[in-house]
Design a protein around this motif. Structure first.
Motif, PDB file in Angstrom:
ATOM      1  N   GLN A  30      70.268 -59.046  60.340  1.00 15.77           N
ATOM      2  CA  GLN A  30      70.988 -59.140  61.708  1.00 15.77           C
ATOM      3  C   GLN A  30      71.994 -58.449  61.892  1.00 15.77           C
ATOM      4  O   GLN A  30      72.899 -58.154  60.724  1.00 15.77           O
ATOM      5  N   THR A  64      75.352 -57.386  64.585  1.00 14.72           N
ATOM      6  CA  THR A  64      76.186 -57.880  65.912  1.00 14.72           C
ATOM      7  C   THR A  64      77.196 -56.581  66.543  1.00 14.72           C
ATOM      8  O   THR A  64      77.886 -56.361  65.452  1.00 14.72           O
ATOM      9  N   CYS A  91      75.937 -62.683  75.312  1.00 16.47           N
ATOM     10  CA  CYS A  91      75.216 -61.919  74.313  1.00 16.47           C
ATOM     11  C   CYS A  91      73.808 -61.645  74.640  1.00 16.47           C
ATOM     12  O   CYS A  91      73.191 -62.277  75.428  1.00 16.47           O
ATOM     13  N   ASN A 111      69.927 -59.938  72.820  1.00 16.83           N
ATOM     14  CA  ASN A 111      69.386 -59.678  71.826  1.00 16.83           C
ATOM     15  C   ASN A 111      68.411 -58.572  72.010  1.00 16.83           C
ATOM     16  O   ASN A 111      67.581 -58.544  72.989  1.00 16.83           O
ATOM     17  N   GLY A 140      66.229 -56.894  69.338  1.00 21.39           N
ATOM     18  CA  GLY A 140      65.422 -56.595  67.934  1.00 21.39           C
ATOM     19  C   GLY A 140      64.325 -55.917  68.033  1.00 21.39           C
ATOM     20  O   GLY A 140      63.531 -56.050  68.912  1.00 21.39           O
ATOM     21  N   GLY A 183      67.226 -57.894  63.901  1.00 22.32           N
ATOM     22  CA  GLY A 183      67.945 -58.752  64.927  1.00 22.32           C
ATOM     23  C   GLY A 183      69.214 -57.734  65.374  1.00 22.32           C
ATOM     24  O   GLY A 183      70.273 -57.805  64.682  1.00 22.32           O
ATOM     25  N   ASN A 225      71.871 -57.683  68.090  1.00 27.14           N
ATOM     26  CA  ASN A 225      72.880 -58.469  69.198  1.00 27.14           C
ATOM     27  C   ASN A 225      74.000 -57.811  69.729  1.00 27.14           C
ATOM     28  O   ASN A 225      74.798 -57.133  69.185  1.00 27.14           O
ATOM     29  N   TYR A 226      73.789 -57.586  71.210  1.00 27.26           N
ATOM     30  CA  TYR A 226      75.158 -56.988  71.760  1.00 27.26           C
ATOM     31  C   TYR A 226      75.969 -58.032  72.553  1.00 27.26           C
ATOM     32  O   TYR A 226      75.566 -58.857  73.368  1.00 27.26           O
ATOM     33  N   CYS A 227      77.121 -58.376  72.447  1.00 26.94           N
ATOM     34  CA  CYS A 227      78.163 -59.298  72.966  1.00 26.94           C
ATOM     35  C   CYS A 227      79.255 -58.678  73.609  1.00 26.94           C
ATOM     36  O   CYS A 227      79.765 -57.711  73.371  1.00 26.94           O
TER      37      CYS A 227
END
Length: 187
Positions: free
Chosen positions: A120, A122, A167, A169, A171, A177, A179-181
């Motif tokens: 993962q 982020t 956020c 996802n 992936g 995975g 994740n953009y927040c």
């Protein structure tokens, strides 16, 4: 008789849609009916020669497109709901190399391993817009042209808990995975 400009553009676009999978080294398609809230379809096209990977995730309003440009070292995701493009650096410790990605995906498909990805990453999306897309490569420039583009920076989980905003996802199948927040990803 010469075709009109709109007809030429449409013909070129359709040609690109149909030729892209043929010209890519690998094209992997997966139908995912296990998602909560509906069906999704993801296609991964890998071009080893140009060192690019194109991922199309078709899930209605939650659709997105991602380009990994390994030659330039950047990843860009066009999020359709927010009508924005997010550009960040590829983390080589998280993302499989363009040469090994097809085998990793095929192994996951063969083993029917549809559990959440073990890797993962982020990214926190910056408020600052990117105005010059040329340094990120031709594929990313073409995909992000005409829509707001923002830089994103990898964050480690412990320092990330202070953020409580939106956020999404993006992936790749069950491999990574992403994740953009941040406020800039909100629709």
């Amino acid at each position: 008789m010469q075709a009109s400009l709109p007809d030429q553009i449409l013909s070129t676009a359709l040609l690109g849609v149909f030729l892209a999978p043929i010209l890519a080294d690998n094209s992997i398609s997966e139908q995912n009916k296990g998602n909560v809230g509906g069906d999704s379809h993801q296609t991964v096209s890998i071009d080893r020669q140009s060192q690019t990977v194109n991922v199309d995730n078709n899930n209605g309003w939650h659709s997105w497109n991602t380009i990994f440009d390994y030659g330039k070292g950047y990843i860009a995701t066009r999020h359709f709901a927010s009508k924005k493009c997010i550009i960040s650096k590829i983390d080589p410790h998280i993302m499989p190399d363009v040469t090994t990605l097809p085998q990793v995906i095929k192994e996951k498909q063969k083993n029917h391993a549809r559990e959440p990805p073990s890797k993962q990453i982020t990214y926190m999306v910056s408020h600052k817009r990117i105005t010059n897309l040329a340094p990120y490569g031709k594929g990313i420039e073409a995909m992000c042209k005409g829509i707001p583009a923002y830089a994103a920076y990898e964050v480690r989980r412990p320092s990330f808990y202070y953020y409580s905003g939106s956020c999404f996802n993006a992936g790749i199948l069950w491999i990574v995975g992403i994740n953009y927040c941040g406020e800039t990803v909100e629709a």
